[in-house]
Design a protein around this motif. Structure first.
Motif, PDB file in Angstrom:
ATOM      1  N   LYS A 171       0.837  -1.200   0.000  1.00 43.76           N
ATOM      2  CA  LYS A 171       0.000   0.000   0.000  1.00 43.76           C
ATOM      3  C   LYS A 171       0.869   1.246   0.000  1.00 43.76           C
ATOM      4  O   LYS A 171       1.838   1.347   0.733  1.00 43.76           O
ATOM      5  N   ARG A 172       0.521   2.202  -0.830  1.00 45.39           N
ATOM      6  CA  ARG A 172       1.269   3.452  -0.934  1.00 45.39           C
ATOM      7  C   ARG A 172       0.906   4.364   0.229  1.00 45.39           C
ATOM      8  O   ARG A 172      -0.267   4.602   0.504  1.00 45.39           O
ATOM      9  N   ASP A 173       1.918   4.879   0.913  1.00 50.90           N
ATOM     10  CA  ASP A 173       1.717   5.822   2.002  1.00 50.90           C
ATOM     11  C   ASP A 173       1.756   7.219   1.394  1.00 50.90           C
ATOM     12  O   ASP A 173       2.799   7.684   0.959  1.00 50.90           O
ATOM     13  N   SER A 174       0.613   7.886   1.346  1.00 48.64           N
ATOM     14  CA  SER A 174       0.531   9.199   0.693  1.00 48.64           C
ATOM     15  C   SER A 174       0.566  10.361   1.687  1.00 48.64           C
ATOM     16  O   SER A 174       0.388  11.509   1.294  1.00 48.64           O
ATOM     17  N   ARG A 175       0.830  10.077   2.967  1.00 53.37           N
ATOM     18  CA  ARG A 175       0.817  11.161   3.953  1.00 53.37           C
ATOM     19  C   ARG A 175       1.841  12.237   3.623  1.00 53.37           C
ATOM     20  O   ARG A 175       1.548  13.425   3.735  1.00 53.37           O
ATOM     21  N   SER A 231       3.280  13.084   0.675  1.00 56.22           N
ATOM     22  CA  SER A 231       2.908  13.895  -0.485  1.00 56.22           C
ATOM     23  C   SER A 231       1.709  14.786  -0.161  1.00 56.22           C
ATOM     24  O   SER A 231       1.661  15.953  -0.579  1.00 56.22           O
ATOM     25  N   ASN A 232       0.761  14.277   0.608  1.00 56.48           N
ATOM     26  CA  ASN A 232      -0.412  15.084   0.970  1.00 56.48           C
ATOM     27  C   ASN A 232      -0.020  16.282   1.829  1.00 56.48           C
ATOM     28  O   ASN A 232      -0.496  17.398   1.607  1.00 56.48           O
ATOM     29  N   HIS A 292       1.803  18.899  -0.139  1.00 59.89           N
ATOM     30  CA  HIS A 292       0.779  19.601  -0.913  1.00 59.89           C
ATOM     31  C   HIS A 292       0.144  20.699  -0.051  1.00 59.89           C
ATOM     32  O   HIS A 292       0.042  21.864  -0.462  1.00 59.89           O
ATOM     33  N   SER A 318       8.981  14.648   6.658  1.00 55.52           N
ATOM     34  CA  SER A 318       8.828  13.199   6.736  1.00 55.52           C
ATOM     35  C   SER A 318       9.047  12.709   8.163  1.00 55.52           C
ATOM     36  O   SER A 318       8.265  11.894   8.678  1.00 55.52           O
ATOM     37  N   LEU A 348       8.211   3.617   3.423  1.00 55.29           N
ATOM     38  CA  LEU A 348       8.178   3.037   2.091  1.00 55.29           C
ATOM     39  C   LEU A 348       8.794   1.650   2.029  1.00 55.29           C
ATOM     40  O   LEU A 348       8.486   0.871   1.142  1.00 55.29           O
TER      41      LEU A 348
END
Length: 159
Positions: A2-6, A8-9, A12, A82, A90
């Motif tokens: 599963k991609r951890d998008s925290r 990148s979010n 943003h 991060s 990742l």
């Protein structure tokens, strides 16, 4: 996996905050940030609270309050963001053990664990080399190439 998008979010959101403050002089509310990220304001507040604890953002309560960056863009690395989120997840620490006692699996898992550790070290080093100012400059270049484009998710009324 599963991609951890925290990461990148939140990057943003931080860029939206910087752009919004530069244009309006005002902080962004959790509701505005939630709109940008297509999430719930409670999620924004919970995430931003962690960044506040690390000194990356500041909050102002009451009417006209919201979230601001606590440092200039060039003083915040992606590595700091991060780390404030608990680190980029990742790569696993080690592969799972499926067949305890299998020597083939032990050899494979040792090699993968070393590889994951090396990859994490490279990722952290690279994230520490990139600042929010670098991302903001890239965003500005992209917007300049499209002068009639309104930034997506722009939370300002009427945009």
């Amino acid at each position: 996996m599963k991609r951890d998008s925290r990461l990148s979010n939140i990057l943003h959101a931080l860029l939206h905050m910087a752009d919004h403050e530069a244009k309006t002089g005002a902080p962004m509310t959790s509701d505005q940030l939630a709109l940008c990220l297509s999430t719930n304001p409670v999620v924004v507040r919970r995430t931003m609270a962690g960044l506040r604890e690390q000194g990356l953002v500041a909050s102002e309560k009451g009417h006209g309050g919201g979230w601001r960056l606590a440092k200039p863009l060039d003083q915040v690395s992606l590595g700091q963001v991060s780390a404030a989120l608990g680190g980029a997840d990742l790569f696993p620490e080690a592969p799972p053990v499926e067949a305890d006692g299998c020597l083939v699996e032990a050899a494979v898992n040792d090699a993968l664990a070393e590889t994951y550790a090396a990859a994490r070290a490279l990722l952290v080093a690279r994230l520490n080399d990139i600042t929010l100012a670098d991302l903001a400059a890239d965003f500005s270049r992209r917007m300049a190439a499209h002068p009639n484009r309104t930034p997506p998710h722009d939370p300002r009324p009427g945009s």
